[in-house]
Scaffold this active site. Structure first.
Site, PDB file in Angstrom:
ATOM      1  N   PRO A  49       0.757  -1.079   0.175  1.00  0.00           N
ATOM      2  CA  PRO A  49       0.100  -0.234   0.003  1.00  0.00           C
ATOM      3  C   PRO A  49       1.011   1.365  -0.088  1.00  0.00           C
ATOM      4  CG  PRO A  49      -0.132  -0.921   2.107  1.00  0.00           C
ATOM      5  CD  PRO A  49       0.842  -1.834   1.464  1.00  0.00           C
ATOM      6  N   CYS A  50       1.363   1.506  -1.159  1.00  0.00           N
ATOM      7  CA  CYS A  50       2.455   2.855  -1.165  1.00  0.00           C
ATOM      8  C   CYS A  50       1.272   3.970  -1.288  1.00  0.00           C
ATOM      9  CB  CYS A  50       3.125   2.758  -2.587  1.00  0.00           C
ATOM     10  SG  CYS A  50       2.096   2.238  -4.064  1.00  0.00           S
TER      11      CYS A  50
END
Length: 168
Positions: free
Chosen positions: A127-128
Site C-alpha cells: 500500500p504505497c
C-alpha cells in the site's frame, strides 16, 4: 522464468496483474508511472491469479483490510526493505516518508524512501498509497494523485486538507 498476466476491472480502472513463476510480481494501473512495457508481462492467462483476484474483490467490496498473498518483489535490497515496511501500514492509516525512514533506522533517508515507494511494483496490495508528505499532504503516486485520494477516502483514512470525496 515464466511470466503471465491478466487484466481485471476495479473501481480505479483496469488493473494488470503479472505473475513470475506463478507468484504475483506486479499490479499496475493504466498510465502508471514506472509501468514496465506491456511486452514484458508475458502471455495473457488468468490461471495463476485466482486468489489474488478473490482478495482484491474482497478489498474493493470493503470486506478485506489485509492481503495474505505470496509476493515476488523484485528490486534492490533497499527497495525491498521499504516495500516490506509499507506492508506494515494498517488499513485506514497513513505514514510519512520520514516516519518510514525512521522505522527503517535511516532517519535521513526520507527522499530515498520516496523513490523506492514510487517504484513499488505491486500497488494497492503493497500500500504505497498510504504514504503522505510530512505535513499530511498528498504527494506523488504512480497511479496518479486522484487514485491515491480515492483509495485513502475508500479506506476511511486521512485525506488532504481539501477533504477528498470518494468518486465511485
Amino acid at each position: 522464468m515464466e511470466r503471465l498476466h491478466t487484466v481485471i476491472d476495479s473501481p480505479y480502472g483496469p488493473l494488470t496483474l503479472v505473475a513470475t513463476d506463478g507468484v504475483l510480481s506486479g499490479l499496475y494501473m493504466t498510465e502508471q508511472r514506472h509501468r514496465p512495457p506491456q511486452e514484458t508481462f508475458g502471455d495473457r492467462d488468468p490461471a495463476p491469479f485466482g486468489e489474488t483476484i478473490s482478495q482484491l474483490t474482497g478489498y474493493f467490496a470493503g470486506e478485506l483490510t489485509e492481503f495474505d498473498l505470496p509476493l515476488r518483489l523484485d528490486g534492490t535490497p533497499f527497495q525491498r526493505t521499504v516495500w516490506q515496511e509499507l506492508r506494515r501500514i494498517p488499513y485506514g492509516e497513513t505514514r510519512t516518508y520520514g516516519q518510514l525512514a525512521d522505522a527503517l533506522g535511516k532517519p535521513n533517508a526520507s527522499r530515498a524512501v520516496g523513490l523506492a515507494n514510487g517504484k513499488n511494483p505491486i500497488g494497492v496490495i503493497v500500500p504505497c498509497h498510504r504514504v503522505v508528505g510530512a505535513d499530511g499532504s498528498l504527494t506523488g503516486y504512480g497511479g496518479g494523485l486522484d487514485r491515491k485520494k480515492r483509495l485513502l477516502a475508500f479506506e476511511g483514512g486521512p485525506e488532504d486538507g481539501a477533504g477528498a470525496d470518494a468518486l465511485f
